[in-house]
Write an enzyme that holds these catalytic residues in place. Structure first.
Site, PDB file in Angstrom:
ATOM      1  N   SER A 130       0.790  -1.224   0.000  1.00 31.45           N
ATOM      2  CA  SER A 130       0.000   0.000   0.000  1.00 31.45           C
ATOM      3  C   SER A 130       0.825   1.278   0.000  1.00 31.45           C
ATOM      4  CB  SER A 130      -0.946  -0.003   1.198  1.00 31.45           C
ATOM      5  OG  SER A 130      -0.221  -0.163   2.395  1.00 31.45           O
ATOM      6  N   LYS A 162     -11.999   0.014   0.485  1.00 29.44           N
ATOM      7  CA  LYS A 162     -11.152   0.769  -0.450  1.00 29.44           C
ATOM      8  C   LYS A 162     -11.907   0.919  -1.773  1.00 29.44           C
ATOM      9  CE  LYS A 162      -7.132   0.219   2.242  1.00 29.44           C
ATOM     10  NZ  LYS A 162      -6.340  -0.801   2.920  1.00 29.44           N
ATOM     11  N   HIS A 181      -5.547  -3.631  -1.676  1.00 32.50           N
ATOM     12  CA  HIS A 181      -5.343  -2.581  -2.682  1.00 32.50           C
ATOM     13  C   HIS A 181      -5.400  -3.125  -4.108  1.00 32.50           C
ATOM     14  CE1 HIS A 181      -4.447   1.047  -0.333  1.00 32.50           C
ATOM     15  NE2 HIS A 181      -4.017   0.195   0.589  1.00 32.50           N
TER      16      HIS A 181
HETATM   17  C1  LIG Z   1      -6.144  -1.068   4.259  1.00 32.97           C
HETATM   18  C2  LIG Z   1      -5.661  -2.418   4.468  1.00 32.97           C
HETATM   19  C3  LIG Z   1      -6.266  -3.257   5.400  1.00 32.97           C
HETATM   20  C4  LIG Z   1      -7.345  -2.771   6.322  1.00 32.97           C
HETATM   21  O1  LIG Z   1      -8.591  -2.720   5.700  1.00 32.97           O
HETATM   22  P1  LIG Z   1      -9.787  -1.990   6.450  1.00 32.97           P
HETATM   23  O2  LIG Z   1     -10.993  -2.497   5.754  1.00 32.97           O
HETATM   24  O3  LIG Z   1      -9.581  -0.524   6.281  1.00 32.97           O
HETATM   25  O4  LIG Z   1      -9.730  -2.398   7.871  1.00 32.97           O
HETATM   26  C5  LIG Z   1      -5.829  -4.554   5.508  1.00 32.97           C
HETATM   27  N1  LIG Z   1      -4.813  -5.006   4.739  1.00 32.97           N
HETATM   28  C6  LIG Z   1      -4.199  -4.220   3.845  1.00 32.97           C
HETATM   29  C7  LIG Z   1      -3.098  -4.790   3.020  1.00 32.97           C
HETATM   30  C8  LIG Z   1      -4.581  -2.907   3.679  1.00 32.97           C
HETATM   31  O5  LIG Z   1      -3.968  -2.126   2.800  1.00 32.97           O
END
Ligand SMILES: *Cc1c(COP(=O)(O)O)cnc(C)c1O
Length: 397
Positions: free
Chosen positions: A185, A244, A213
């Site tokens: 990310s 996301k 992502h």
């Molecule tokens: C953003 C992210 C998460 C967390 O996801 P949420 O739904 O915001 O809790 C988990 N793993 C990765 C790799 C992320 O980038």
């Protein structure tokens, strides 16, 4: 003995240190819906900060779905999933997500962070070993720690090093599991999933990828990193998020039926924390509809990403080695990144600086996140402001 009147001194000291190192996080207040432009701390600014890749967070169809769900189902889940919190909406979403990802089954949980807390501990524990990419997301690291398994870190995106580590350590443990982020990310690079899968398979190690992502971004119509590599149904666990590209909130654990069923029996965030709300679940369903109907938004996201990257490269910025729409503008010192972000904001662009511990020391950056909701005029405005601030601070010539 510590003076009891000073029992908070350690907090005061630590906050002072963070401030001095430009690592104190200042939290801005958003005063409008997540979109290409937003009102932030009273100012209308171009938004380059959110993970709202496809612009779904404020999409009319998702809003309508959430509103209708409230009328039919009310607002609260009122129970954990395993007692009285599994509605027909949850079941439908799980089936739709499994079909979308081309896997046997899926489990919908409260967030991506929760998905990693839920998925790992049932599969490996004390006496087992996890092979984890050096740059895996904090929620994966925490999920691994919670499991009680031994954690062995392999070099970033390096199947050969993963194999060396498996060879060296696996014989001393009951079983092993290899876990990687799909898209990293902070850098935007893609895990070599084919190579990692091949190695794990050869040694009989369980496999898990976190595609937070990659969903809605990579693969056909945003079907994610596993689709990108054509490895459908091969990974034991595919973790994802609905917060996301899907634009709502929630996490998903997808994969083989036997594994998902087992996690349903064992996962503590699933057993001991209330279900996701009807409005959120219905909005997620509408997001799957939008993604299945058309690839237009995914296409627009990538067109925008290419345009912005080329623009930043032409201006002379160091944009790292991203392979996805995540666009890091590498600045080095946290202090510079913070000043850069503040100046951008004053000029009407909202793009946050990211420093340690989210990225390693000395690799501070501005992370630019465009979305399918941005127009070319938006991107041109953003580039103009980056050029101005970049020259002012001596980052580009
Ligand atoms: C953003 C992210 C998460 C967390 O996801 P949420 O739904 O915001 O809790 C988990 N793993 C990765 C790799 C992320 O980038």
């Amino acid at each position: 003995m510590t003076d009891p009147t000073h029992k908070h001194q350690f907090i005061i000291d630590d906050l002072k240190r963070l401030e001095a190192e430009s690592l104190l996080i200042s939290i801005r207040t958003i005063e409008s819906a997540a979109d290409n432009w937003m009102v932030v701390d009273g100012q209308r600014v171009l938004n380059f900060c959110t993970n709202n890749y496809l612009g779904l967070a404020n999409h009319p169809r998702l809003r309508a779905a959430a509103q209708q769900a409230i009328d039919r189902w009310g607002v609260g889940p009122a129970a954990v999933r395993t007692i009285a919190g599994t509605t027909a909406l949850h079941r439908e979403l799980e089936q739709r997500l499994a079909a979308f990802k081309g896997v046997e089954d899926a489990l919908f949980v409260q967030s991506g962070f929760n998905a990693n807390q839920a998925a790992i501990a049932p599969l490996v524990g004390k006496g087992d070993v996890i092979f984890s990419d050096r740059l895996n997301h904090a929620s994966i690291i925490d999920g691994c720690r919670l499991s009680g398994a031994k954690i062995i870190v392999y070099a970033h995106c390096d199947p050969a090093d993963a194999e060396a580590k498996i060879k060296e350590h696996l014989p001393r443990y009951r079983r092993g599991m290899l876990i990687s982020d799909g898209v990293f990310s902070m850098d935007g690079d893609i895990a070599p999933l084919d190579g990692l899968y091949e190695v794990a398979q050869r040694y009989g190690v369980l496999t898990m990828v976190d595609d937070a992502h990659g969903e809605g971004v990579l693969g056909r119509g945003g079907r994610g990193i596993v689709d990108h590599f054509g490895l459908h149904g091969q990974f034991d666990v595919e973790v994802g998020t609905l917060s996301k590209a899907f634009g709502v909130v929630g996490g998903v654990i997808a994969g083989k039926k036997i594994i998902v069923d087992y996690i349903r029996q064992k996962a503590r965030p699933f057993l001991f924390s209330s279900a996701t709300t009807p409005a959120d679940t219905a909005a997620c369903l509408a997001a799957v509809d939008v993604l299945e109907e058309s690839e237009d938004l995914v296409q627009k996201l990538w067109d925008n990403a290419r345009y912005l990257r080329t623009g930043m490269d032409d201006l002379g910025f160091d944009t790292g080695h991203s392979q996805t729409p995540i666009l890091p503008i590498m600045l080095g010192e946290a202090k510079l990144a913070k000043t850069f972000s503040r100046r951008l904001f004053e000029e009407g662009v909202f793009a946050m600086s990211i420093g340690f511990p989210t990225v390693p020391q000395g690799l501070a950056r501005i992370r630019v996140m465009n979305t399918a909701a941005h127009s070319q005029d938006d991107l041109d405005f953003g580039l103009k402001v980056f050029a101005k601030v970049g020259r002012e601070l001596g980052v580009i010539a």
